[in-house]
Write an enzyme that holds these catalytic residues in place. Structure first.
Site, PDB file in Angstrom:
ATOM      1  N   LYS A 143       0.815  -1.217   0.000  1.00 49.09           N
ATOM      2  CA  LYS A 143       0.000   0.000   0.000  1.00 49.09           C
ATOM      3  C   LYS A 143       0.852   1.272   0.000  1.00 49.09           C
ATOM      4  O   LYS A 143       0.503   2.257  -0.643  1.00 49.09           O
ATOM      5  CB  LYS A 143      -0.961  -0.007   1.189  1.00 49.09           C
ATOM      6  CG  LYS A 143      -0.293   0.118   2.549  1.00 49.09           C
ATOM      7  CD  LYS A 143      -1.237  -0.104   3.692  1.00 49.09           C
ATOM      8  CE  LYS A 143      -1.574  -1.551   3.887  1.00 49.09           C
ATOM      9  NZ  LYS A 143      -0.440  -2.393   4.340  1.00 49.09           N
TER      10      LYS A 143
ATOM     11  N   GLU B 263      -5.108  -5.119  -5.816  1.00 49.07           N
ATOM     12  CA  GLU B 263      -6.307  -5.297  -5.007  1.00 49.07           C
ATOM     13  C   GLU B 263      -5.974  -5.492  -3.532  1.00 49.07           C
ATOM     14  O   GLU B 263      -6.686  -4.996  -2.648  1.00 49.07           O
ATOM     15  CB  GLU B 263      -7.097  -6.503  -5.512  1.00 49.07           C
ATOM     16  CG  GLU B 263      -8.379  -6.788  -4.752  1.00 49.07           C
ATOM     17  CD  GLU B 263      -9.415  -5.691  -4.896  1.00 49.07           C
ATOM     18  OE1 GLU B 263      -9.769  -5.080  -3.864  1.00 49.07           O
ATOM     19  OE2 GLU B 263      -9.850  -5.427  -6.027  1.00 49.07           O
TER      20      GLU B 263
ATOM     21  N   GLY C 275      -7.374  -5.968   2.541  1.00 53.47           N
ATOM     22  CA  GLY C 275      -7.085  -7.401   2.635  1.00 53.47           C
ATOM     23  C   GLY C 275      -7.926  -8.195   1.659  1.00 53.47           C
ATOM     24  O   GLY C 275      -7.857  -8.014   0.445  1.00 53.47           O
TER      25      GLY C 275
ATOM     26  N   ASP D 111      -1.117   3.954   8.270  1.00 57.32           N
ATOM     27  CA  ASP D 111      -1.557   2.845   7.425  1.00 57.32           C
ATOM     28  C   ASP D 111      -2.906   3.172   6.778  1.00 57.32           C
ATOM     29  O   ASP D 111      -3.102   2.970   5.574  1.00 57.32           O
ATOM     30  CB  ASP D 111      -1.667   1.574   8.271  1.00 57.32           C
ATOM     31  CG  ASP D 111      -2.242   0.398   7.515  1.00 57.32           C
ATOM     32  OD1 ASP D 111      -1.502  -0.225   6.743  1.00 57.32           O
ATOM     33  OD2 ASP D 111      -3.448   0.102   7.701  1.00 57.32           O
TER      34      ASP D 111
ATOM     35  N   LYS E  69      -4.097   3.846   2.574  1.00 57.06           N
ATOM     36  CA  LYS E  69      -5.228   3.196   1.914  1.00 57.06           C
ATOM     37  C   LYS E  69      -6.227   4.220   1.393  1.00 57.06           C
ATOM     38  O   LYS E  69      -6.766   4.075   0.289  1.00 57.06           O
ATOM     39  CB  LYS E  69      -5.890   2.222   2.888  1.00 57.06           C
ATOM     40  CG  LYS E  69      -4.977   1.071   3.300  1.00 57.06           C
ATOM     41  CD  LYS E  69      -5.556   0.273   4.459  1.00 57.06           C
ATOM     42  CE  LYS E  69      -4.603  -0.822   4.910  1.00 57.06           C
ATOM     43  NZ  LYS E  69      -5.090  -1.547   6.095  1.00 57.06           N
TER      44      LYS E  69
ATOM     45  N   GLY F 281      -4.027 -10.262   7.240  1.00 59.41           N
ATOM     46  CA  GLY F 281      -3.817 -11.690   7.452  1.00 59.41           C
ATOM     47  C   GLY F 281      -3.376 -12.362   6.166  1.00 59.41           C
ATOM     48  O   GLY F 281      -3.723 -11.933   5.066  1.00 59.41           O
TER      49      GLY F 281
END
Length: 356
Positions: free
Chosen positions: A24, A48, A53, A120, A124, A221
């Site tokens: 990202k 993507e 995630g 973070d 995004k 994850g």
């Protein structure tokens, strides 16, 4: 990070290879160079997995909502911050204790700064803004505040106001200017985003045709991220097989249609506010504070003042009507200089009714 990832991708693109990444930071900060290089070589960049995630956020925005003018983006985009705030809300535990436990159970990194300070989430949001509005944006354009100043007492007062505190990414399309901000927000309990708990993510898009849609799921994850990476690989393979490479532009808009847009300065943003003011327990304090707010055009909707303590400061908690950020900053700067105020005022923005 940016390097050596950027160099690796550019070398692969120069060799005529399609590439897929979940990075990202790379896409949000260096995407312009990478997408330009890919267009010149007529290869695709799949990214993507860089947002949400396993949630198909980017494909939904690029393809499923292509008939819409995107009016707003709002969401919980960091599982670590949401896990911490959920535990603080459900258990009344202090931030430091929940963070330590989250690290012990693998929900937070050893250095959690990137997550808890909102960076973070800002990466995004920058990617989604670029796709939604067809514009260039840098990380420095996004006002970013973290959750480290949130205390259990703020969680308790939020509950009294019928809200839960979430770290939200917020963008609104005003036509000639775009809001772009990440900060803790009091969200009314009836709002869907108020009920996204634990390490889960949720992103809401508002389109002029579809209204509000909400995408929810695991935002991090290895398996959710792997799912998104695999989906990007399959998309590219299908395009290669059918001779439709770059059927959908990397940022949805054709490169020549992407242009700069003015970012709304935070000082121009208006919303309701929560203030927690720590004061000495003495007469006239509330009147002084109310007077300062009134002089700056800030109207008080409600006040909570708990019973007196035997020693130490007490909290005066206020919820305002809609006010302009610039006026709020000036008023709080003046309030914090009062001899009766014992520490810097805590300010949390409140999600407005028309955002629901």
């Amino acid at each position: 990070g940016i390097e050596p990832a950027k160099s690796f991708l550019l070398k692969a693109i120069a060799a005529g290879k399609h590439v897929v990444t979940a990075n990202k930071a790379l896409i949000s900060q260096e995407g312009r160079d990478i997408f330009a290089a890919a267009a010149a070589k007529n290869v695709e960049v799949g990214f993507e997995a860089s947002v949400g995630g396993g949630i198909p956020v980017i494909k939904t925005l690029k393809e499923g909502l292509v008939a819409n003018r995107i009016l707003a983006i709002m969401g919980i985009m960091n599982g670590t911050a949401n896990y911490i705030l959920t535990r603080m809300t459900d258990e009344g535990a202090p931030f430091a204790d929940v963070l330590k436990d989250a690290q012990a159970h693998g929900f937070a990194e050893a250095d959690p700064t990137y997550d808890i300070e909102g960076m973070d989430t800002a990466h995004k949001l920058a990617i989604l803004i670029s796709i939604a509005y067809g514009m260039n944006i840098s990380l420095n354009d996004i006002t970013t505040e973290g959750i480290t100043r949130i205390e259990p007492i703020d969680i308790q007062f939020a509950r009294e106001f019928g809200c839960r505190i979430k770290l939200l990414a917020i963008s609104r399309n005003h036509g000639d200017h775009i809001e772009a901000r990440v900060h803790p927000t009091m969200v009314p309990e009836e709002h869907l985003l108020a009920n996204i708990n634990g390490p889960f993510n949720a992103i809401q898009f508002t389109g002029d045709a579809v209204g509000n849609i909400l995408l929810y799921g695991q935002g991090a994850g290895k398996m959710p991220t792997g799912s998104a990476v695999a989906a990007a690989v399959v998309d590219i393979a299908r395009n290669i097989r059918t001779g439709a490479v770059n059927r959908v532009p990397a940022l949805s808009y054709l490169p020549e249609e992407i242009s700069p847009r003015r970012i709304t300065p935070l000082e121009e943003v208006s919303c309701s506010y929560y203030f927690r003011i720590s004061v000495k327990d003495e007469p006239g304090v509330l009147a002084s504070i109310a007077g300062i707010l009134g002089r700056h055009g800030i109207s008080i909707e409600s006040v909570i003042q708990k019973g007196r303590r035997h020693t130490g400061p007490v909290f005066v908690v206020m919820r305002t009507h809609t006010a302009r950020e610039a006026a709020v900053r000036k008023a709080l700067a003046e309030i914090d200089t009062l001899e009766s105020v014992t520490s810097e005022t805590v300010k949390i923005r409140i999600l407005e009714d028309d955002d629901e």
